[in-house]
Design a protein around this motif. Structure first.
Motif, PDB file in Angstrom:
ATOM      1  N   THR A  71      -2.896  -4.322  -4.190  1.00  0.00           N
ATOM      2  CA  THR A  71      -4.027  -4.943  -3.503  1.00  0.00           C
ATOM      3  C   THR A  71      -3.914  -6.461  -3.516  1.00  0.00           C
TER       4      THR A  71
ATOM      5  N   ALA B 135       0.835  -1.210   0.000  1.00  0.00           N
ATOM      6  CA  ALA B 135       0.000   0.000   0.000  1.00  0.00           C
ATOM      7  C   ALA B 135       0.861   1.247   0.000  1.00  0.00           C
TER       8      ALA B 135
ATOM      9  N   VAL C 222      -1.673  -7.427  -0.799  1.00  0.00           N
ATOM     10  CA  VAL C 222      -2.329  -7.287   0.502  1.00  0.00           C
ATOM     11  C   VAL C 222      -3.244  -8.483   0.770  1.00  0.00           C
TER      12      VAL C 222
ATOM     13  N   SER D 254       2.478   1.635  -3.422  1.00  0.00           N
ATOM     14  CA  SER D 254       1.528   2.124  -4.431  1.00  0.00           C
ATOM     15  C   SER D 254       1.336   3.630  -4.310  1.00  0.00           C
TER      16      SER D 254
ATOM     17  N   LEU E 191      -3.904  -2.081  -8.125  1.00  0.00           N
ATOM     18  CA  LEU E 191      -4.502  -3.414  -8.015  1.00  0.00           C
ATOM     19  C   LEU E 191      -3.429  -4.462  -7.729  1.00  0.00           C
TER      20      LEU E 191
END
Length: 439
Positions: free
Chosen positions: A287, A186, A290, A189, A284
């Protein structure tokens, strides 16, 4: 215990100087975090949280930068392969060095070297001088650091905690690593989208200060280092013979090698799934990492709560991971893909934590560095083979085909090993019966 019993999935009895497994009491919440009662392990885990956050920040940025510069998933695979090529060539040598010299000192040096690589990437990228060639060269340099750092780090955990907490400490280490996966991607990004990937590399360099400080502040009197192994000829060959004489160790390491070579090429397949299949960007991809982390933390904690394990469980988790990744490759939409990623995370980290801790508990102290060097060699050293292969399939056959390859190969390997182990008692009985008749 006979080799046949160990291969059939029973917990092998440790050798006379090997640490014993943890008590077999029923797992509890307290048992899940038992290693945290050791002060040095708490300090060590704190430092690893900083370092691992930086690793995820850099990995996401490096994968995406390589893809932006080349528009080629195969190039991402090559960059990843170069990081692990030195392990293929020198992985056991790194373990041999870990057996000979103080592991804490080695780790302090490797942290400083990793910080230097990250700082170089930061300067090149922020000044606009980064090239694919520079990325490849620095990936190779980082690989030499990893070839020494990885076996040393794995063997060092056995010095930080007593033997009965080793399995739990390995699992908690994995949980810390995966917890940082919730933050690192995160953060990466955000940095990529606002100030660029160069600053992500700079953040990684800064975060390496954490483990350097914590390693330096550990109470050395509370560590449990084995006697240093003196320099002698044939030490690598003797370690290979040692593993060959313990089939449960050999089969586990072999399966780990298949996983490292083909199963864990996430940077290749997930970047391509994000950009090609779902028409999205770095957000994405972050994500996806994650989501994998959420499942991985659960898998690591489940592994840490276990007081003992069998080879049969390692094979079952390996097969489960292969099935999950194959289903992810076939997922018809983003929602089902995310669900499959969670299952992949659970089975992957449970497999890794249990396999790693089991191998360490099954071997004698004086061989642990070299055996974990072999473990690192097969686990990470196969990436120079698997990364480009998966990248080529992803680029020329299709993203889903590349990911399906990453799932089916570990699945087939786990089933094949289980089949071989199941047949061995039958063959042994046949040989005994034939010998009795001949006699």
């Amino acid at each position: 215990m006979t080799p046949a019993a160990a291969e059939a999935g029973a917990e092998p009895t440790p050798t006379t100087t090997a640490p014993t497994t943890a008590p077999t009491a029923a797992p509890t919440g307290r048992a899940t975090f038992a290693a945290l009662r050791v002060r040095n392990f708490r300090i060590y885990a704190t430092g690893q949280a900083f370092a691992n956050t930086g690793v995820w920040v850099q990995n996401i940025a490096l994968d995406w930068l390589t893809l932006e510069l080349t528009h080629s998933p195969a190039a991402v695979g090559i960059a990843m392969a170069l990081q692990f090529l030195p392990i293929l060539l020198f992985g056991m040598h790194g373990g041999m060095i870990a057996d000979r010299y103080p592991k804490r000192t080695i780790l302090i040096v490797t942290q400083l070297c990793s910080a230097s690589v990250a700082a170089t990437l930061a300067v090149l990228t922020t000044t606009g001088h980064v090239t694919v060639g520079a990325i490849y060269a620095l990936a190779l340099v980082a690989g030499f650091v990893i070839a020494l750092d990885n076996p040393t780090r794995q063997a060092f955990v056995g010095e930080v905690v007593p033997p009965q907490h080793l399995r739990n400490a390995v699992a908690l280490n994995a949980a810390v690593f995966q917890s940082t996966r919730l933050v690192g991607p995160a953060l990466s990004s955000v940095l990529i989208g606002t100030v660029g990937p160069g600053w992500a590399f700079a953040v990684n360099a800064l975060l390496y200060v954490g483990p350097t400080i914590t390693l330096s502040s550990m109470r050395t009197a509370e560590l449990q280092p084995p006697a240093a192994v003196p320099r002698a000829r044939g030490q690598l060959r003797s370690a290979l013979r040692y593993v060959a004489d313990r089939p449960h160790v050999g089969w586990t390491i072999a399966l780990v090698g298949v996983f490292g070579t083909f199963g864990l090429n996430f940077p290749v397949v997930l970047t391509a799934m994000a950009s090609d299949t779902f028409d999205a960007g770095a957000g994405l991809y972050g994500t996806f990492n994650v989501v994998l982390a959420v499942g991985s933390i659960a898998g690591a904690l489940l592994a840490g709560a276990r007081s003992h394990s069998r080879l049969r469980l390692i094979l079952l988790l390996g097969a489960g991971f292969g099935v999950a990744q194959t289903l992810a490759a076939l997922a018809p939409n983003l929602g089902s893909f995310v669900v499959a990623l969670v299952v992949m995370g659970v089975t992957n980290l449970a497999f890794q934590a249990i396999a790693n801790s089991s191998v360490q508990l099954w071997v004698d102290h004086e061989y642990r560095g070299r055996v974990m060097g072999l473990y690192a060699l097969v686990f990470m050293g196969g990436t120079p083979i698997g990364g480009p292969v998966v990248g080529w399939v992803t680029e020329h056959v299709g993203v889903r085909a590349g990911m399906a390859l990453c799932g089916t190969v570990p699945l087939v390997a786990a089933v094949a090993v289980a089949g071989v182990l199941a047949l061995q008692p039958v063959l042994a009985r046949r040989r005994a019966a034939a010998a009795a008749l001949a006699g």
